[in-house]
Design a protein around this motif. Structure first.
Motif, PDB file in Angstrom:
ATOM      1  N   SER A 187      27.162 -12.715  -5.328  1.00 41.23           N
ATOM      2  CA  SER A 187      25.861 -12.741  -5.992  1.00 41.23           C
ATOM      3  C   SER A 187      25.809 -11.690  -7.093  1.00 41.23           C
ATOM      4  O   SER A 187      26.500 -10.673  -7.045  1.00 41.23           O
ATOM      5  N   TYR A 188      24.953 -11.966  -8.072  1.00 43.30           N
ATOM      6  CA  TYR A 188      24.645 -11.026  -9.148  1.00 43.30           C
ATOM      7  C   TYR A 188      23.144 -10.782  -9.110  1.00 43.30           C
ATOM      8  O   TYR A 188      22.347 -11.727  -9.127  1.00 43.30           O
ATOM      9  N   GLU A 189      22.725  -9.504  -9.043  1.00 38.44           N
ATOM     10  CA  GLU A 189      21.319  -9.163  -8.886  1.00 38.44           C
ATOM     11  C   GLU A 189      20.916  -8.113  -9.922  1.00 38.44           C
ATOM     12  O   GLU A 189      21.709  -7.226 -10.256  1.00 38.44           O
ATOM     13  N   GLU A 190      19.677  -8.214 -10.406  1.00 38.70           N
ATOM     14  CA  GLU A 190      19.134  -7.254 -11.359  1.00 38.70           C
ATOM     15  C   GLU A 190      17.980  -6.497 -10.721  1.00 38.70           C
ATOM     16  O   GLU A 190      17.137  -7.096 -10.030  1.00 38.70           O
ATOM     17  N   TYR A 191      17.924  -5.163 -10.942  1.00 37.14           N
ATOM     18  CA  TYR A 191      16.918  -4.303 -10.330  1.00 37.14           C
ATOM     19  C   TYR A 191      16.278  -3.407 -11.385  1.00 37.14           C
ATOM     20  O   TYR A 191      16.851  -3.158 -12.449  1.00 37.14           O
ATOM     21  N   GLN A 192      15.100  -2.890 -11.016  1.00 38.26           N
ATOM     22  CA  GLN A 192      14.382  -1.948 -11.864  1.00 38.26           C
ATOM     23  C   GLN A 192      13.807  -0.836 -11.002  1.00 38.26           C
ATOM     24  O   GLN A 192      13.133  -1.093  -9.996  1.00 38.26           O
ATOM     25  N   ASN A 193      14.087   0.425 -11.392  1.00 39.57           N
ATOM     26  CA  ASN A 193      13.542   1.596 -10.709  1.00 39.57           C
ATOM     27  C   ASN A 193      12.426   2.170 -11.562  1.00 39.57           C
ATOM     28  O   ASN A 193      12.658   2.656 -12.667  1.00 39.57           O
ATOM     29  N   ASP A 194      11.172   2.102 -11.046  1.00 38.81           N
ATOM     30  CA  ASP A 194      10.021   2.546 -11.826  1.00 38.81           C
ATOM     31  C   ASP A 194       9.984   4.062 -11.996  1.00 38.81           C
ATOM     32  O   ASP A 194       9.534   4.565 -13.032  1.00 38.81           O
ATOM     33  N   VAL A 195      10.430   4.817 -10.995  1.00 40.12           N
ATOM     34  CA  VAL A 195      10.377   6.278 -11.067  1.00 40.12           C
ATOM     35  C   VAL A 195      11.307   6.794 -12.156  1.00 40.12           C
ATOM     36  O   VAL A 195      10.948   7.669 -12.949  1.00 40.12           O
TER      37      VAL A 195
ATOM     38  N   GLU B  52       0.859  -1.179   0.000  1.00 45.98           N
ATOM     39  CA  GLU B  52       0.000   0.000   0.000  1.00 45.98           C
ATOM     40  C   GLU B  52       0.896   1.229   0.000  1.00 45.98           C
ATOM     41  O   GLU B  52       1.680   1.430   0.925  1.00 45.98           O
ATOM     42  N   GLN B  53       0.781   2.071  -1.066  1.00 49.60           N
ATOM     43  CA  GLN B  53       1.665   3.216  -1.252  1.00 49.60           C
ATOM     44  C   GLN B  53       0.894   4.527  -1.102  1.00 49.60           C
ATOM     45  O   GLN B  53      -0.086   4.748  -1.809  1.00 49.60           O
ATOM     46  N   GLN B  54       1.344   5.376  -0.185  1.00 45.23           N
ATOM     47  CA  GLN B  54       0.779   6.719  -0.096  1.00 45.23           C
ATOM     48  C   GLN B  54       1.315   7.591  -1.226  1.00 45.23           C
ATOM     49  O   GLN B  54       0.580   8.329  -1.878  1.00 45.23           O
ATOM     50  N   THR B  55       2.625   7.497  -1.450  1.00 48.00           N
ATOM     51  CA  THR B  55       3.265   8.146  -2.592  1.00 48.00           C
ATOM     52  C   THR B  55       3.686   7.054  -3.563  1.00 48.00           C
ATOM     53  O   THR B  55       4.426   6.148  -3.191  1.00 48.00           O
ATOM     54  N   ARG B  56       3.189   7.096  -4.791  1.00 55.68           N
ATOM     55  CA  ARG B  56       3.421   5.992  -5.731  1.00 55.68           C
ATOM     56  C   ARG B  56       4.843   6.045  -6.283  1.00 55.68           C
ATOM     57  O   ARG B  56       5.179   6.902  -7.109  1.00 55.68           O
ATOM     58  N   LEU B  57       5.657   5.087  -5.809  1.00 59.23           N
ATOM     59  CA  LEU B  57       7.014   4.941  -6.310  1.00 59.23           C
ATOM     60  C   LEU B  57       7.173   3.686  -7.154  1.00 59.23           C
ATOM     61  O   LEU B  57       8.198   3.508  -7.812  1.00 59.23           O
ATOM     62  N   LEU B  58       6.158   2.821  -7.122  1.00 56.89           N
ATOM     63  CA  LEU B  58       6.175   1.584  -7.892  1.00 56.89           C
ATOM     64  C   LEU B  58       4.921   1.535  -8.758  1.00 56.89           C
ATOM     65  O   LEU B  58       3.832   1.932  -8.326  1.00 56.89           O
ATOM     66  N   ASN B  59       5.059   1.016  -9.976  1.00 60.91           N
ATOM     67  CA  ASN B  59       3.923   0.965 -10.886  1.00 60.91           C
ATOM     68  C   ASN B  59       2.873  -0.043 -10.454  1.00 60.91           C
ATOM     69  O   ASN B  59       1.685   0.114 -10.752  1.00 60.91           O
ATOM     70  N   ASP B  60       3.289  -1.103  -9.751  1.00 58.43           N
ATOM     71  CA  ASP B  60       2.375  -2.167  -9.329  1.00 58.43           C
ATOM     72  C   ASP B  60       2.303  -2.235  -7.810  1.00 58.43           C
ATOM     73  O   ASP B  60       3.164  -1.701  -7.101  1.00 58.43           O
ATOM     74  N   ASP B  61       1.275  -2.943  -7.325  1.00 56.30           N
ATOM     75  CA  ASP B  61       1.100  -3.137  -5.883  1.00 56.30           C
ATOM     76  C   ASP B  61       1.260  -4.595  -5.461  1.00 56.30           C
ATOM     77  O   ASP B  61       1.305  -4.891  -4.275  1.00 56.30           O
ATOM     78  N   GLU B  62       1.320  -5.510  -6.423  1.00 57.81           N
ATOM     79  CA  GLU B  62       1.436  -6.935  -6.134  1.00 57.81           C
ATOM     80  C   GLU B  62       2.671  -7.495  -6.835  1.00 57.81           C
ATOM     81  O   GLU B  62       2.898  -7.212  -8.020  1.00 57.81           O
TER      82      GLU B  62
END
Length: 259
Positions: free
Chosen positions: A233-241, A150-160
């Motif tokens: 480890s090798y990790e991949e990330y995505q920043n929606d903003v 649950e986001q008060q300020t939307r920083l992610l495009n999805d909630d699930e």
């Protein structure tokens, strides 16, 4: 540049109960002279009860985390934004007496609260199943992460978000120390964000989506009371903003003593 320092203390009573304390500090230097400081404290307990009717043991484990995540936009000027972190994570598990079958179900509730900008509530369900063979020298485990935000300020495009982590561990024959005790390989697929990792006893407080990861670890027994673990480890990330994808490479060391 980034680094992480932490300490965990565990006290066990026979085979039935344990108590633990932990502290973790993370520093990350970002672009444009900004930086991140994170301090997280953990307290946990575990109680195990043999159940002969189920041919195994039931365990209830609870971990609570509290800390602060601070982003400093300019260390010179001192402009910063702090976020309070609070997490409660109970987990119920079962393992049979022969140590060849394991089940658990964990739930984590997390709050991230910043007075002026950031307010997020996170619910996580993490079921796990594991199997052992070869006189329990080999172990494979599958853990799912089902996360709702649950986001008060939307920083992610999805909630699930949903992801799965598959791991394999092999224990070697015990010899006179020092010797290689075990190796572990793990693969993460799917999307995971603001997750609580019950294996690592860690809170992933960065709100970027983790979209995949692979890791390898090895642990050596140096003496009767001392162990050394190395992980990469090798990790991949995505920043929606920022609509930005990036990768992270981690090298981690752990020293474990027992007395």
């Amino acid at each position: 540049m980034a680094y992480n320092l932490g300490i965990n203390l565990f006290a066990n009573y026979l085979q039935s109960a344990s108590f633990s304390l932990g502290y973790n500090y993370t520093f990350v230097e970002l672009k444009l002279d900004s930086e991140v400081d994170e301090n997280i404290f953990r307290v946990g307990g575990r109680y195990t009860l043999p159940v002969r009717a189920m041919s195994g043991e039931l365990s209830l484990e609870i971990d609570a985390y509290a800390g602060e995540y601070t982003v400093t936009a300019s260390p010179v000027v001192g402009t910063s934004e702090s976020t309070d972190i609070a997490v409660i994570h109970p987990q119920l598990s079962y393992i049979n007496f022969s140590r060849t079958f394991y089940l658990d179900l964990g739930y984590a509730y997390s709050e991230y609260d910043s007075d002026s900008f950031y307010d997020v509530e996170v619910g996580q369900i993490s079921p796990t199943i594991g199997f052992g063979w070869n006189s329990t020298s080999d172990w494979v485990q599958l853990r799912g992460y089902f996360i709702s935000i649950e986001q008060q300020t939307r920083l992610l495009n999805d909630d699930e978000f949903a992801s799965a982590e598959l791991s394999y561990t092999h224990w070697f024959e015990r010899k006179a120390a020092p010797f290689l005790d075990n190796v572990r390989l793990a693969l993460l697929a799917g999307e995971r964000v603001l997750a609580v990792d019950p294996y690592a006893k860690a809170v992933n407080s960065v709100n970027d989506k983790e979209t995949g990861a692979v890791s390898a670890a090895a642990q050596w027994t140096l003496s009767q009371s001392l162990k050394l673990m190395l992980l990469t480890s090798y990790e991949e990330y995505q920043n929606d903003v920022l609509a930005d994808d990036y990768e992270s490479v981690l090298v981690y060391g752990n020293i474990q003593g027992q007395w």
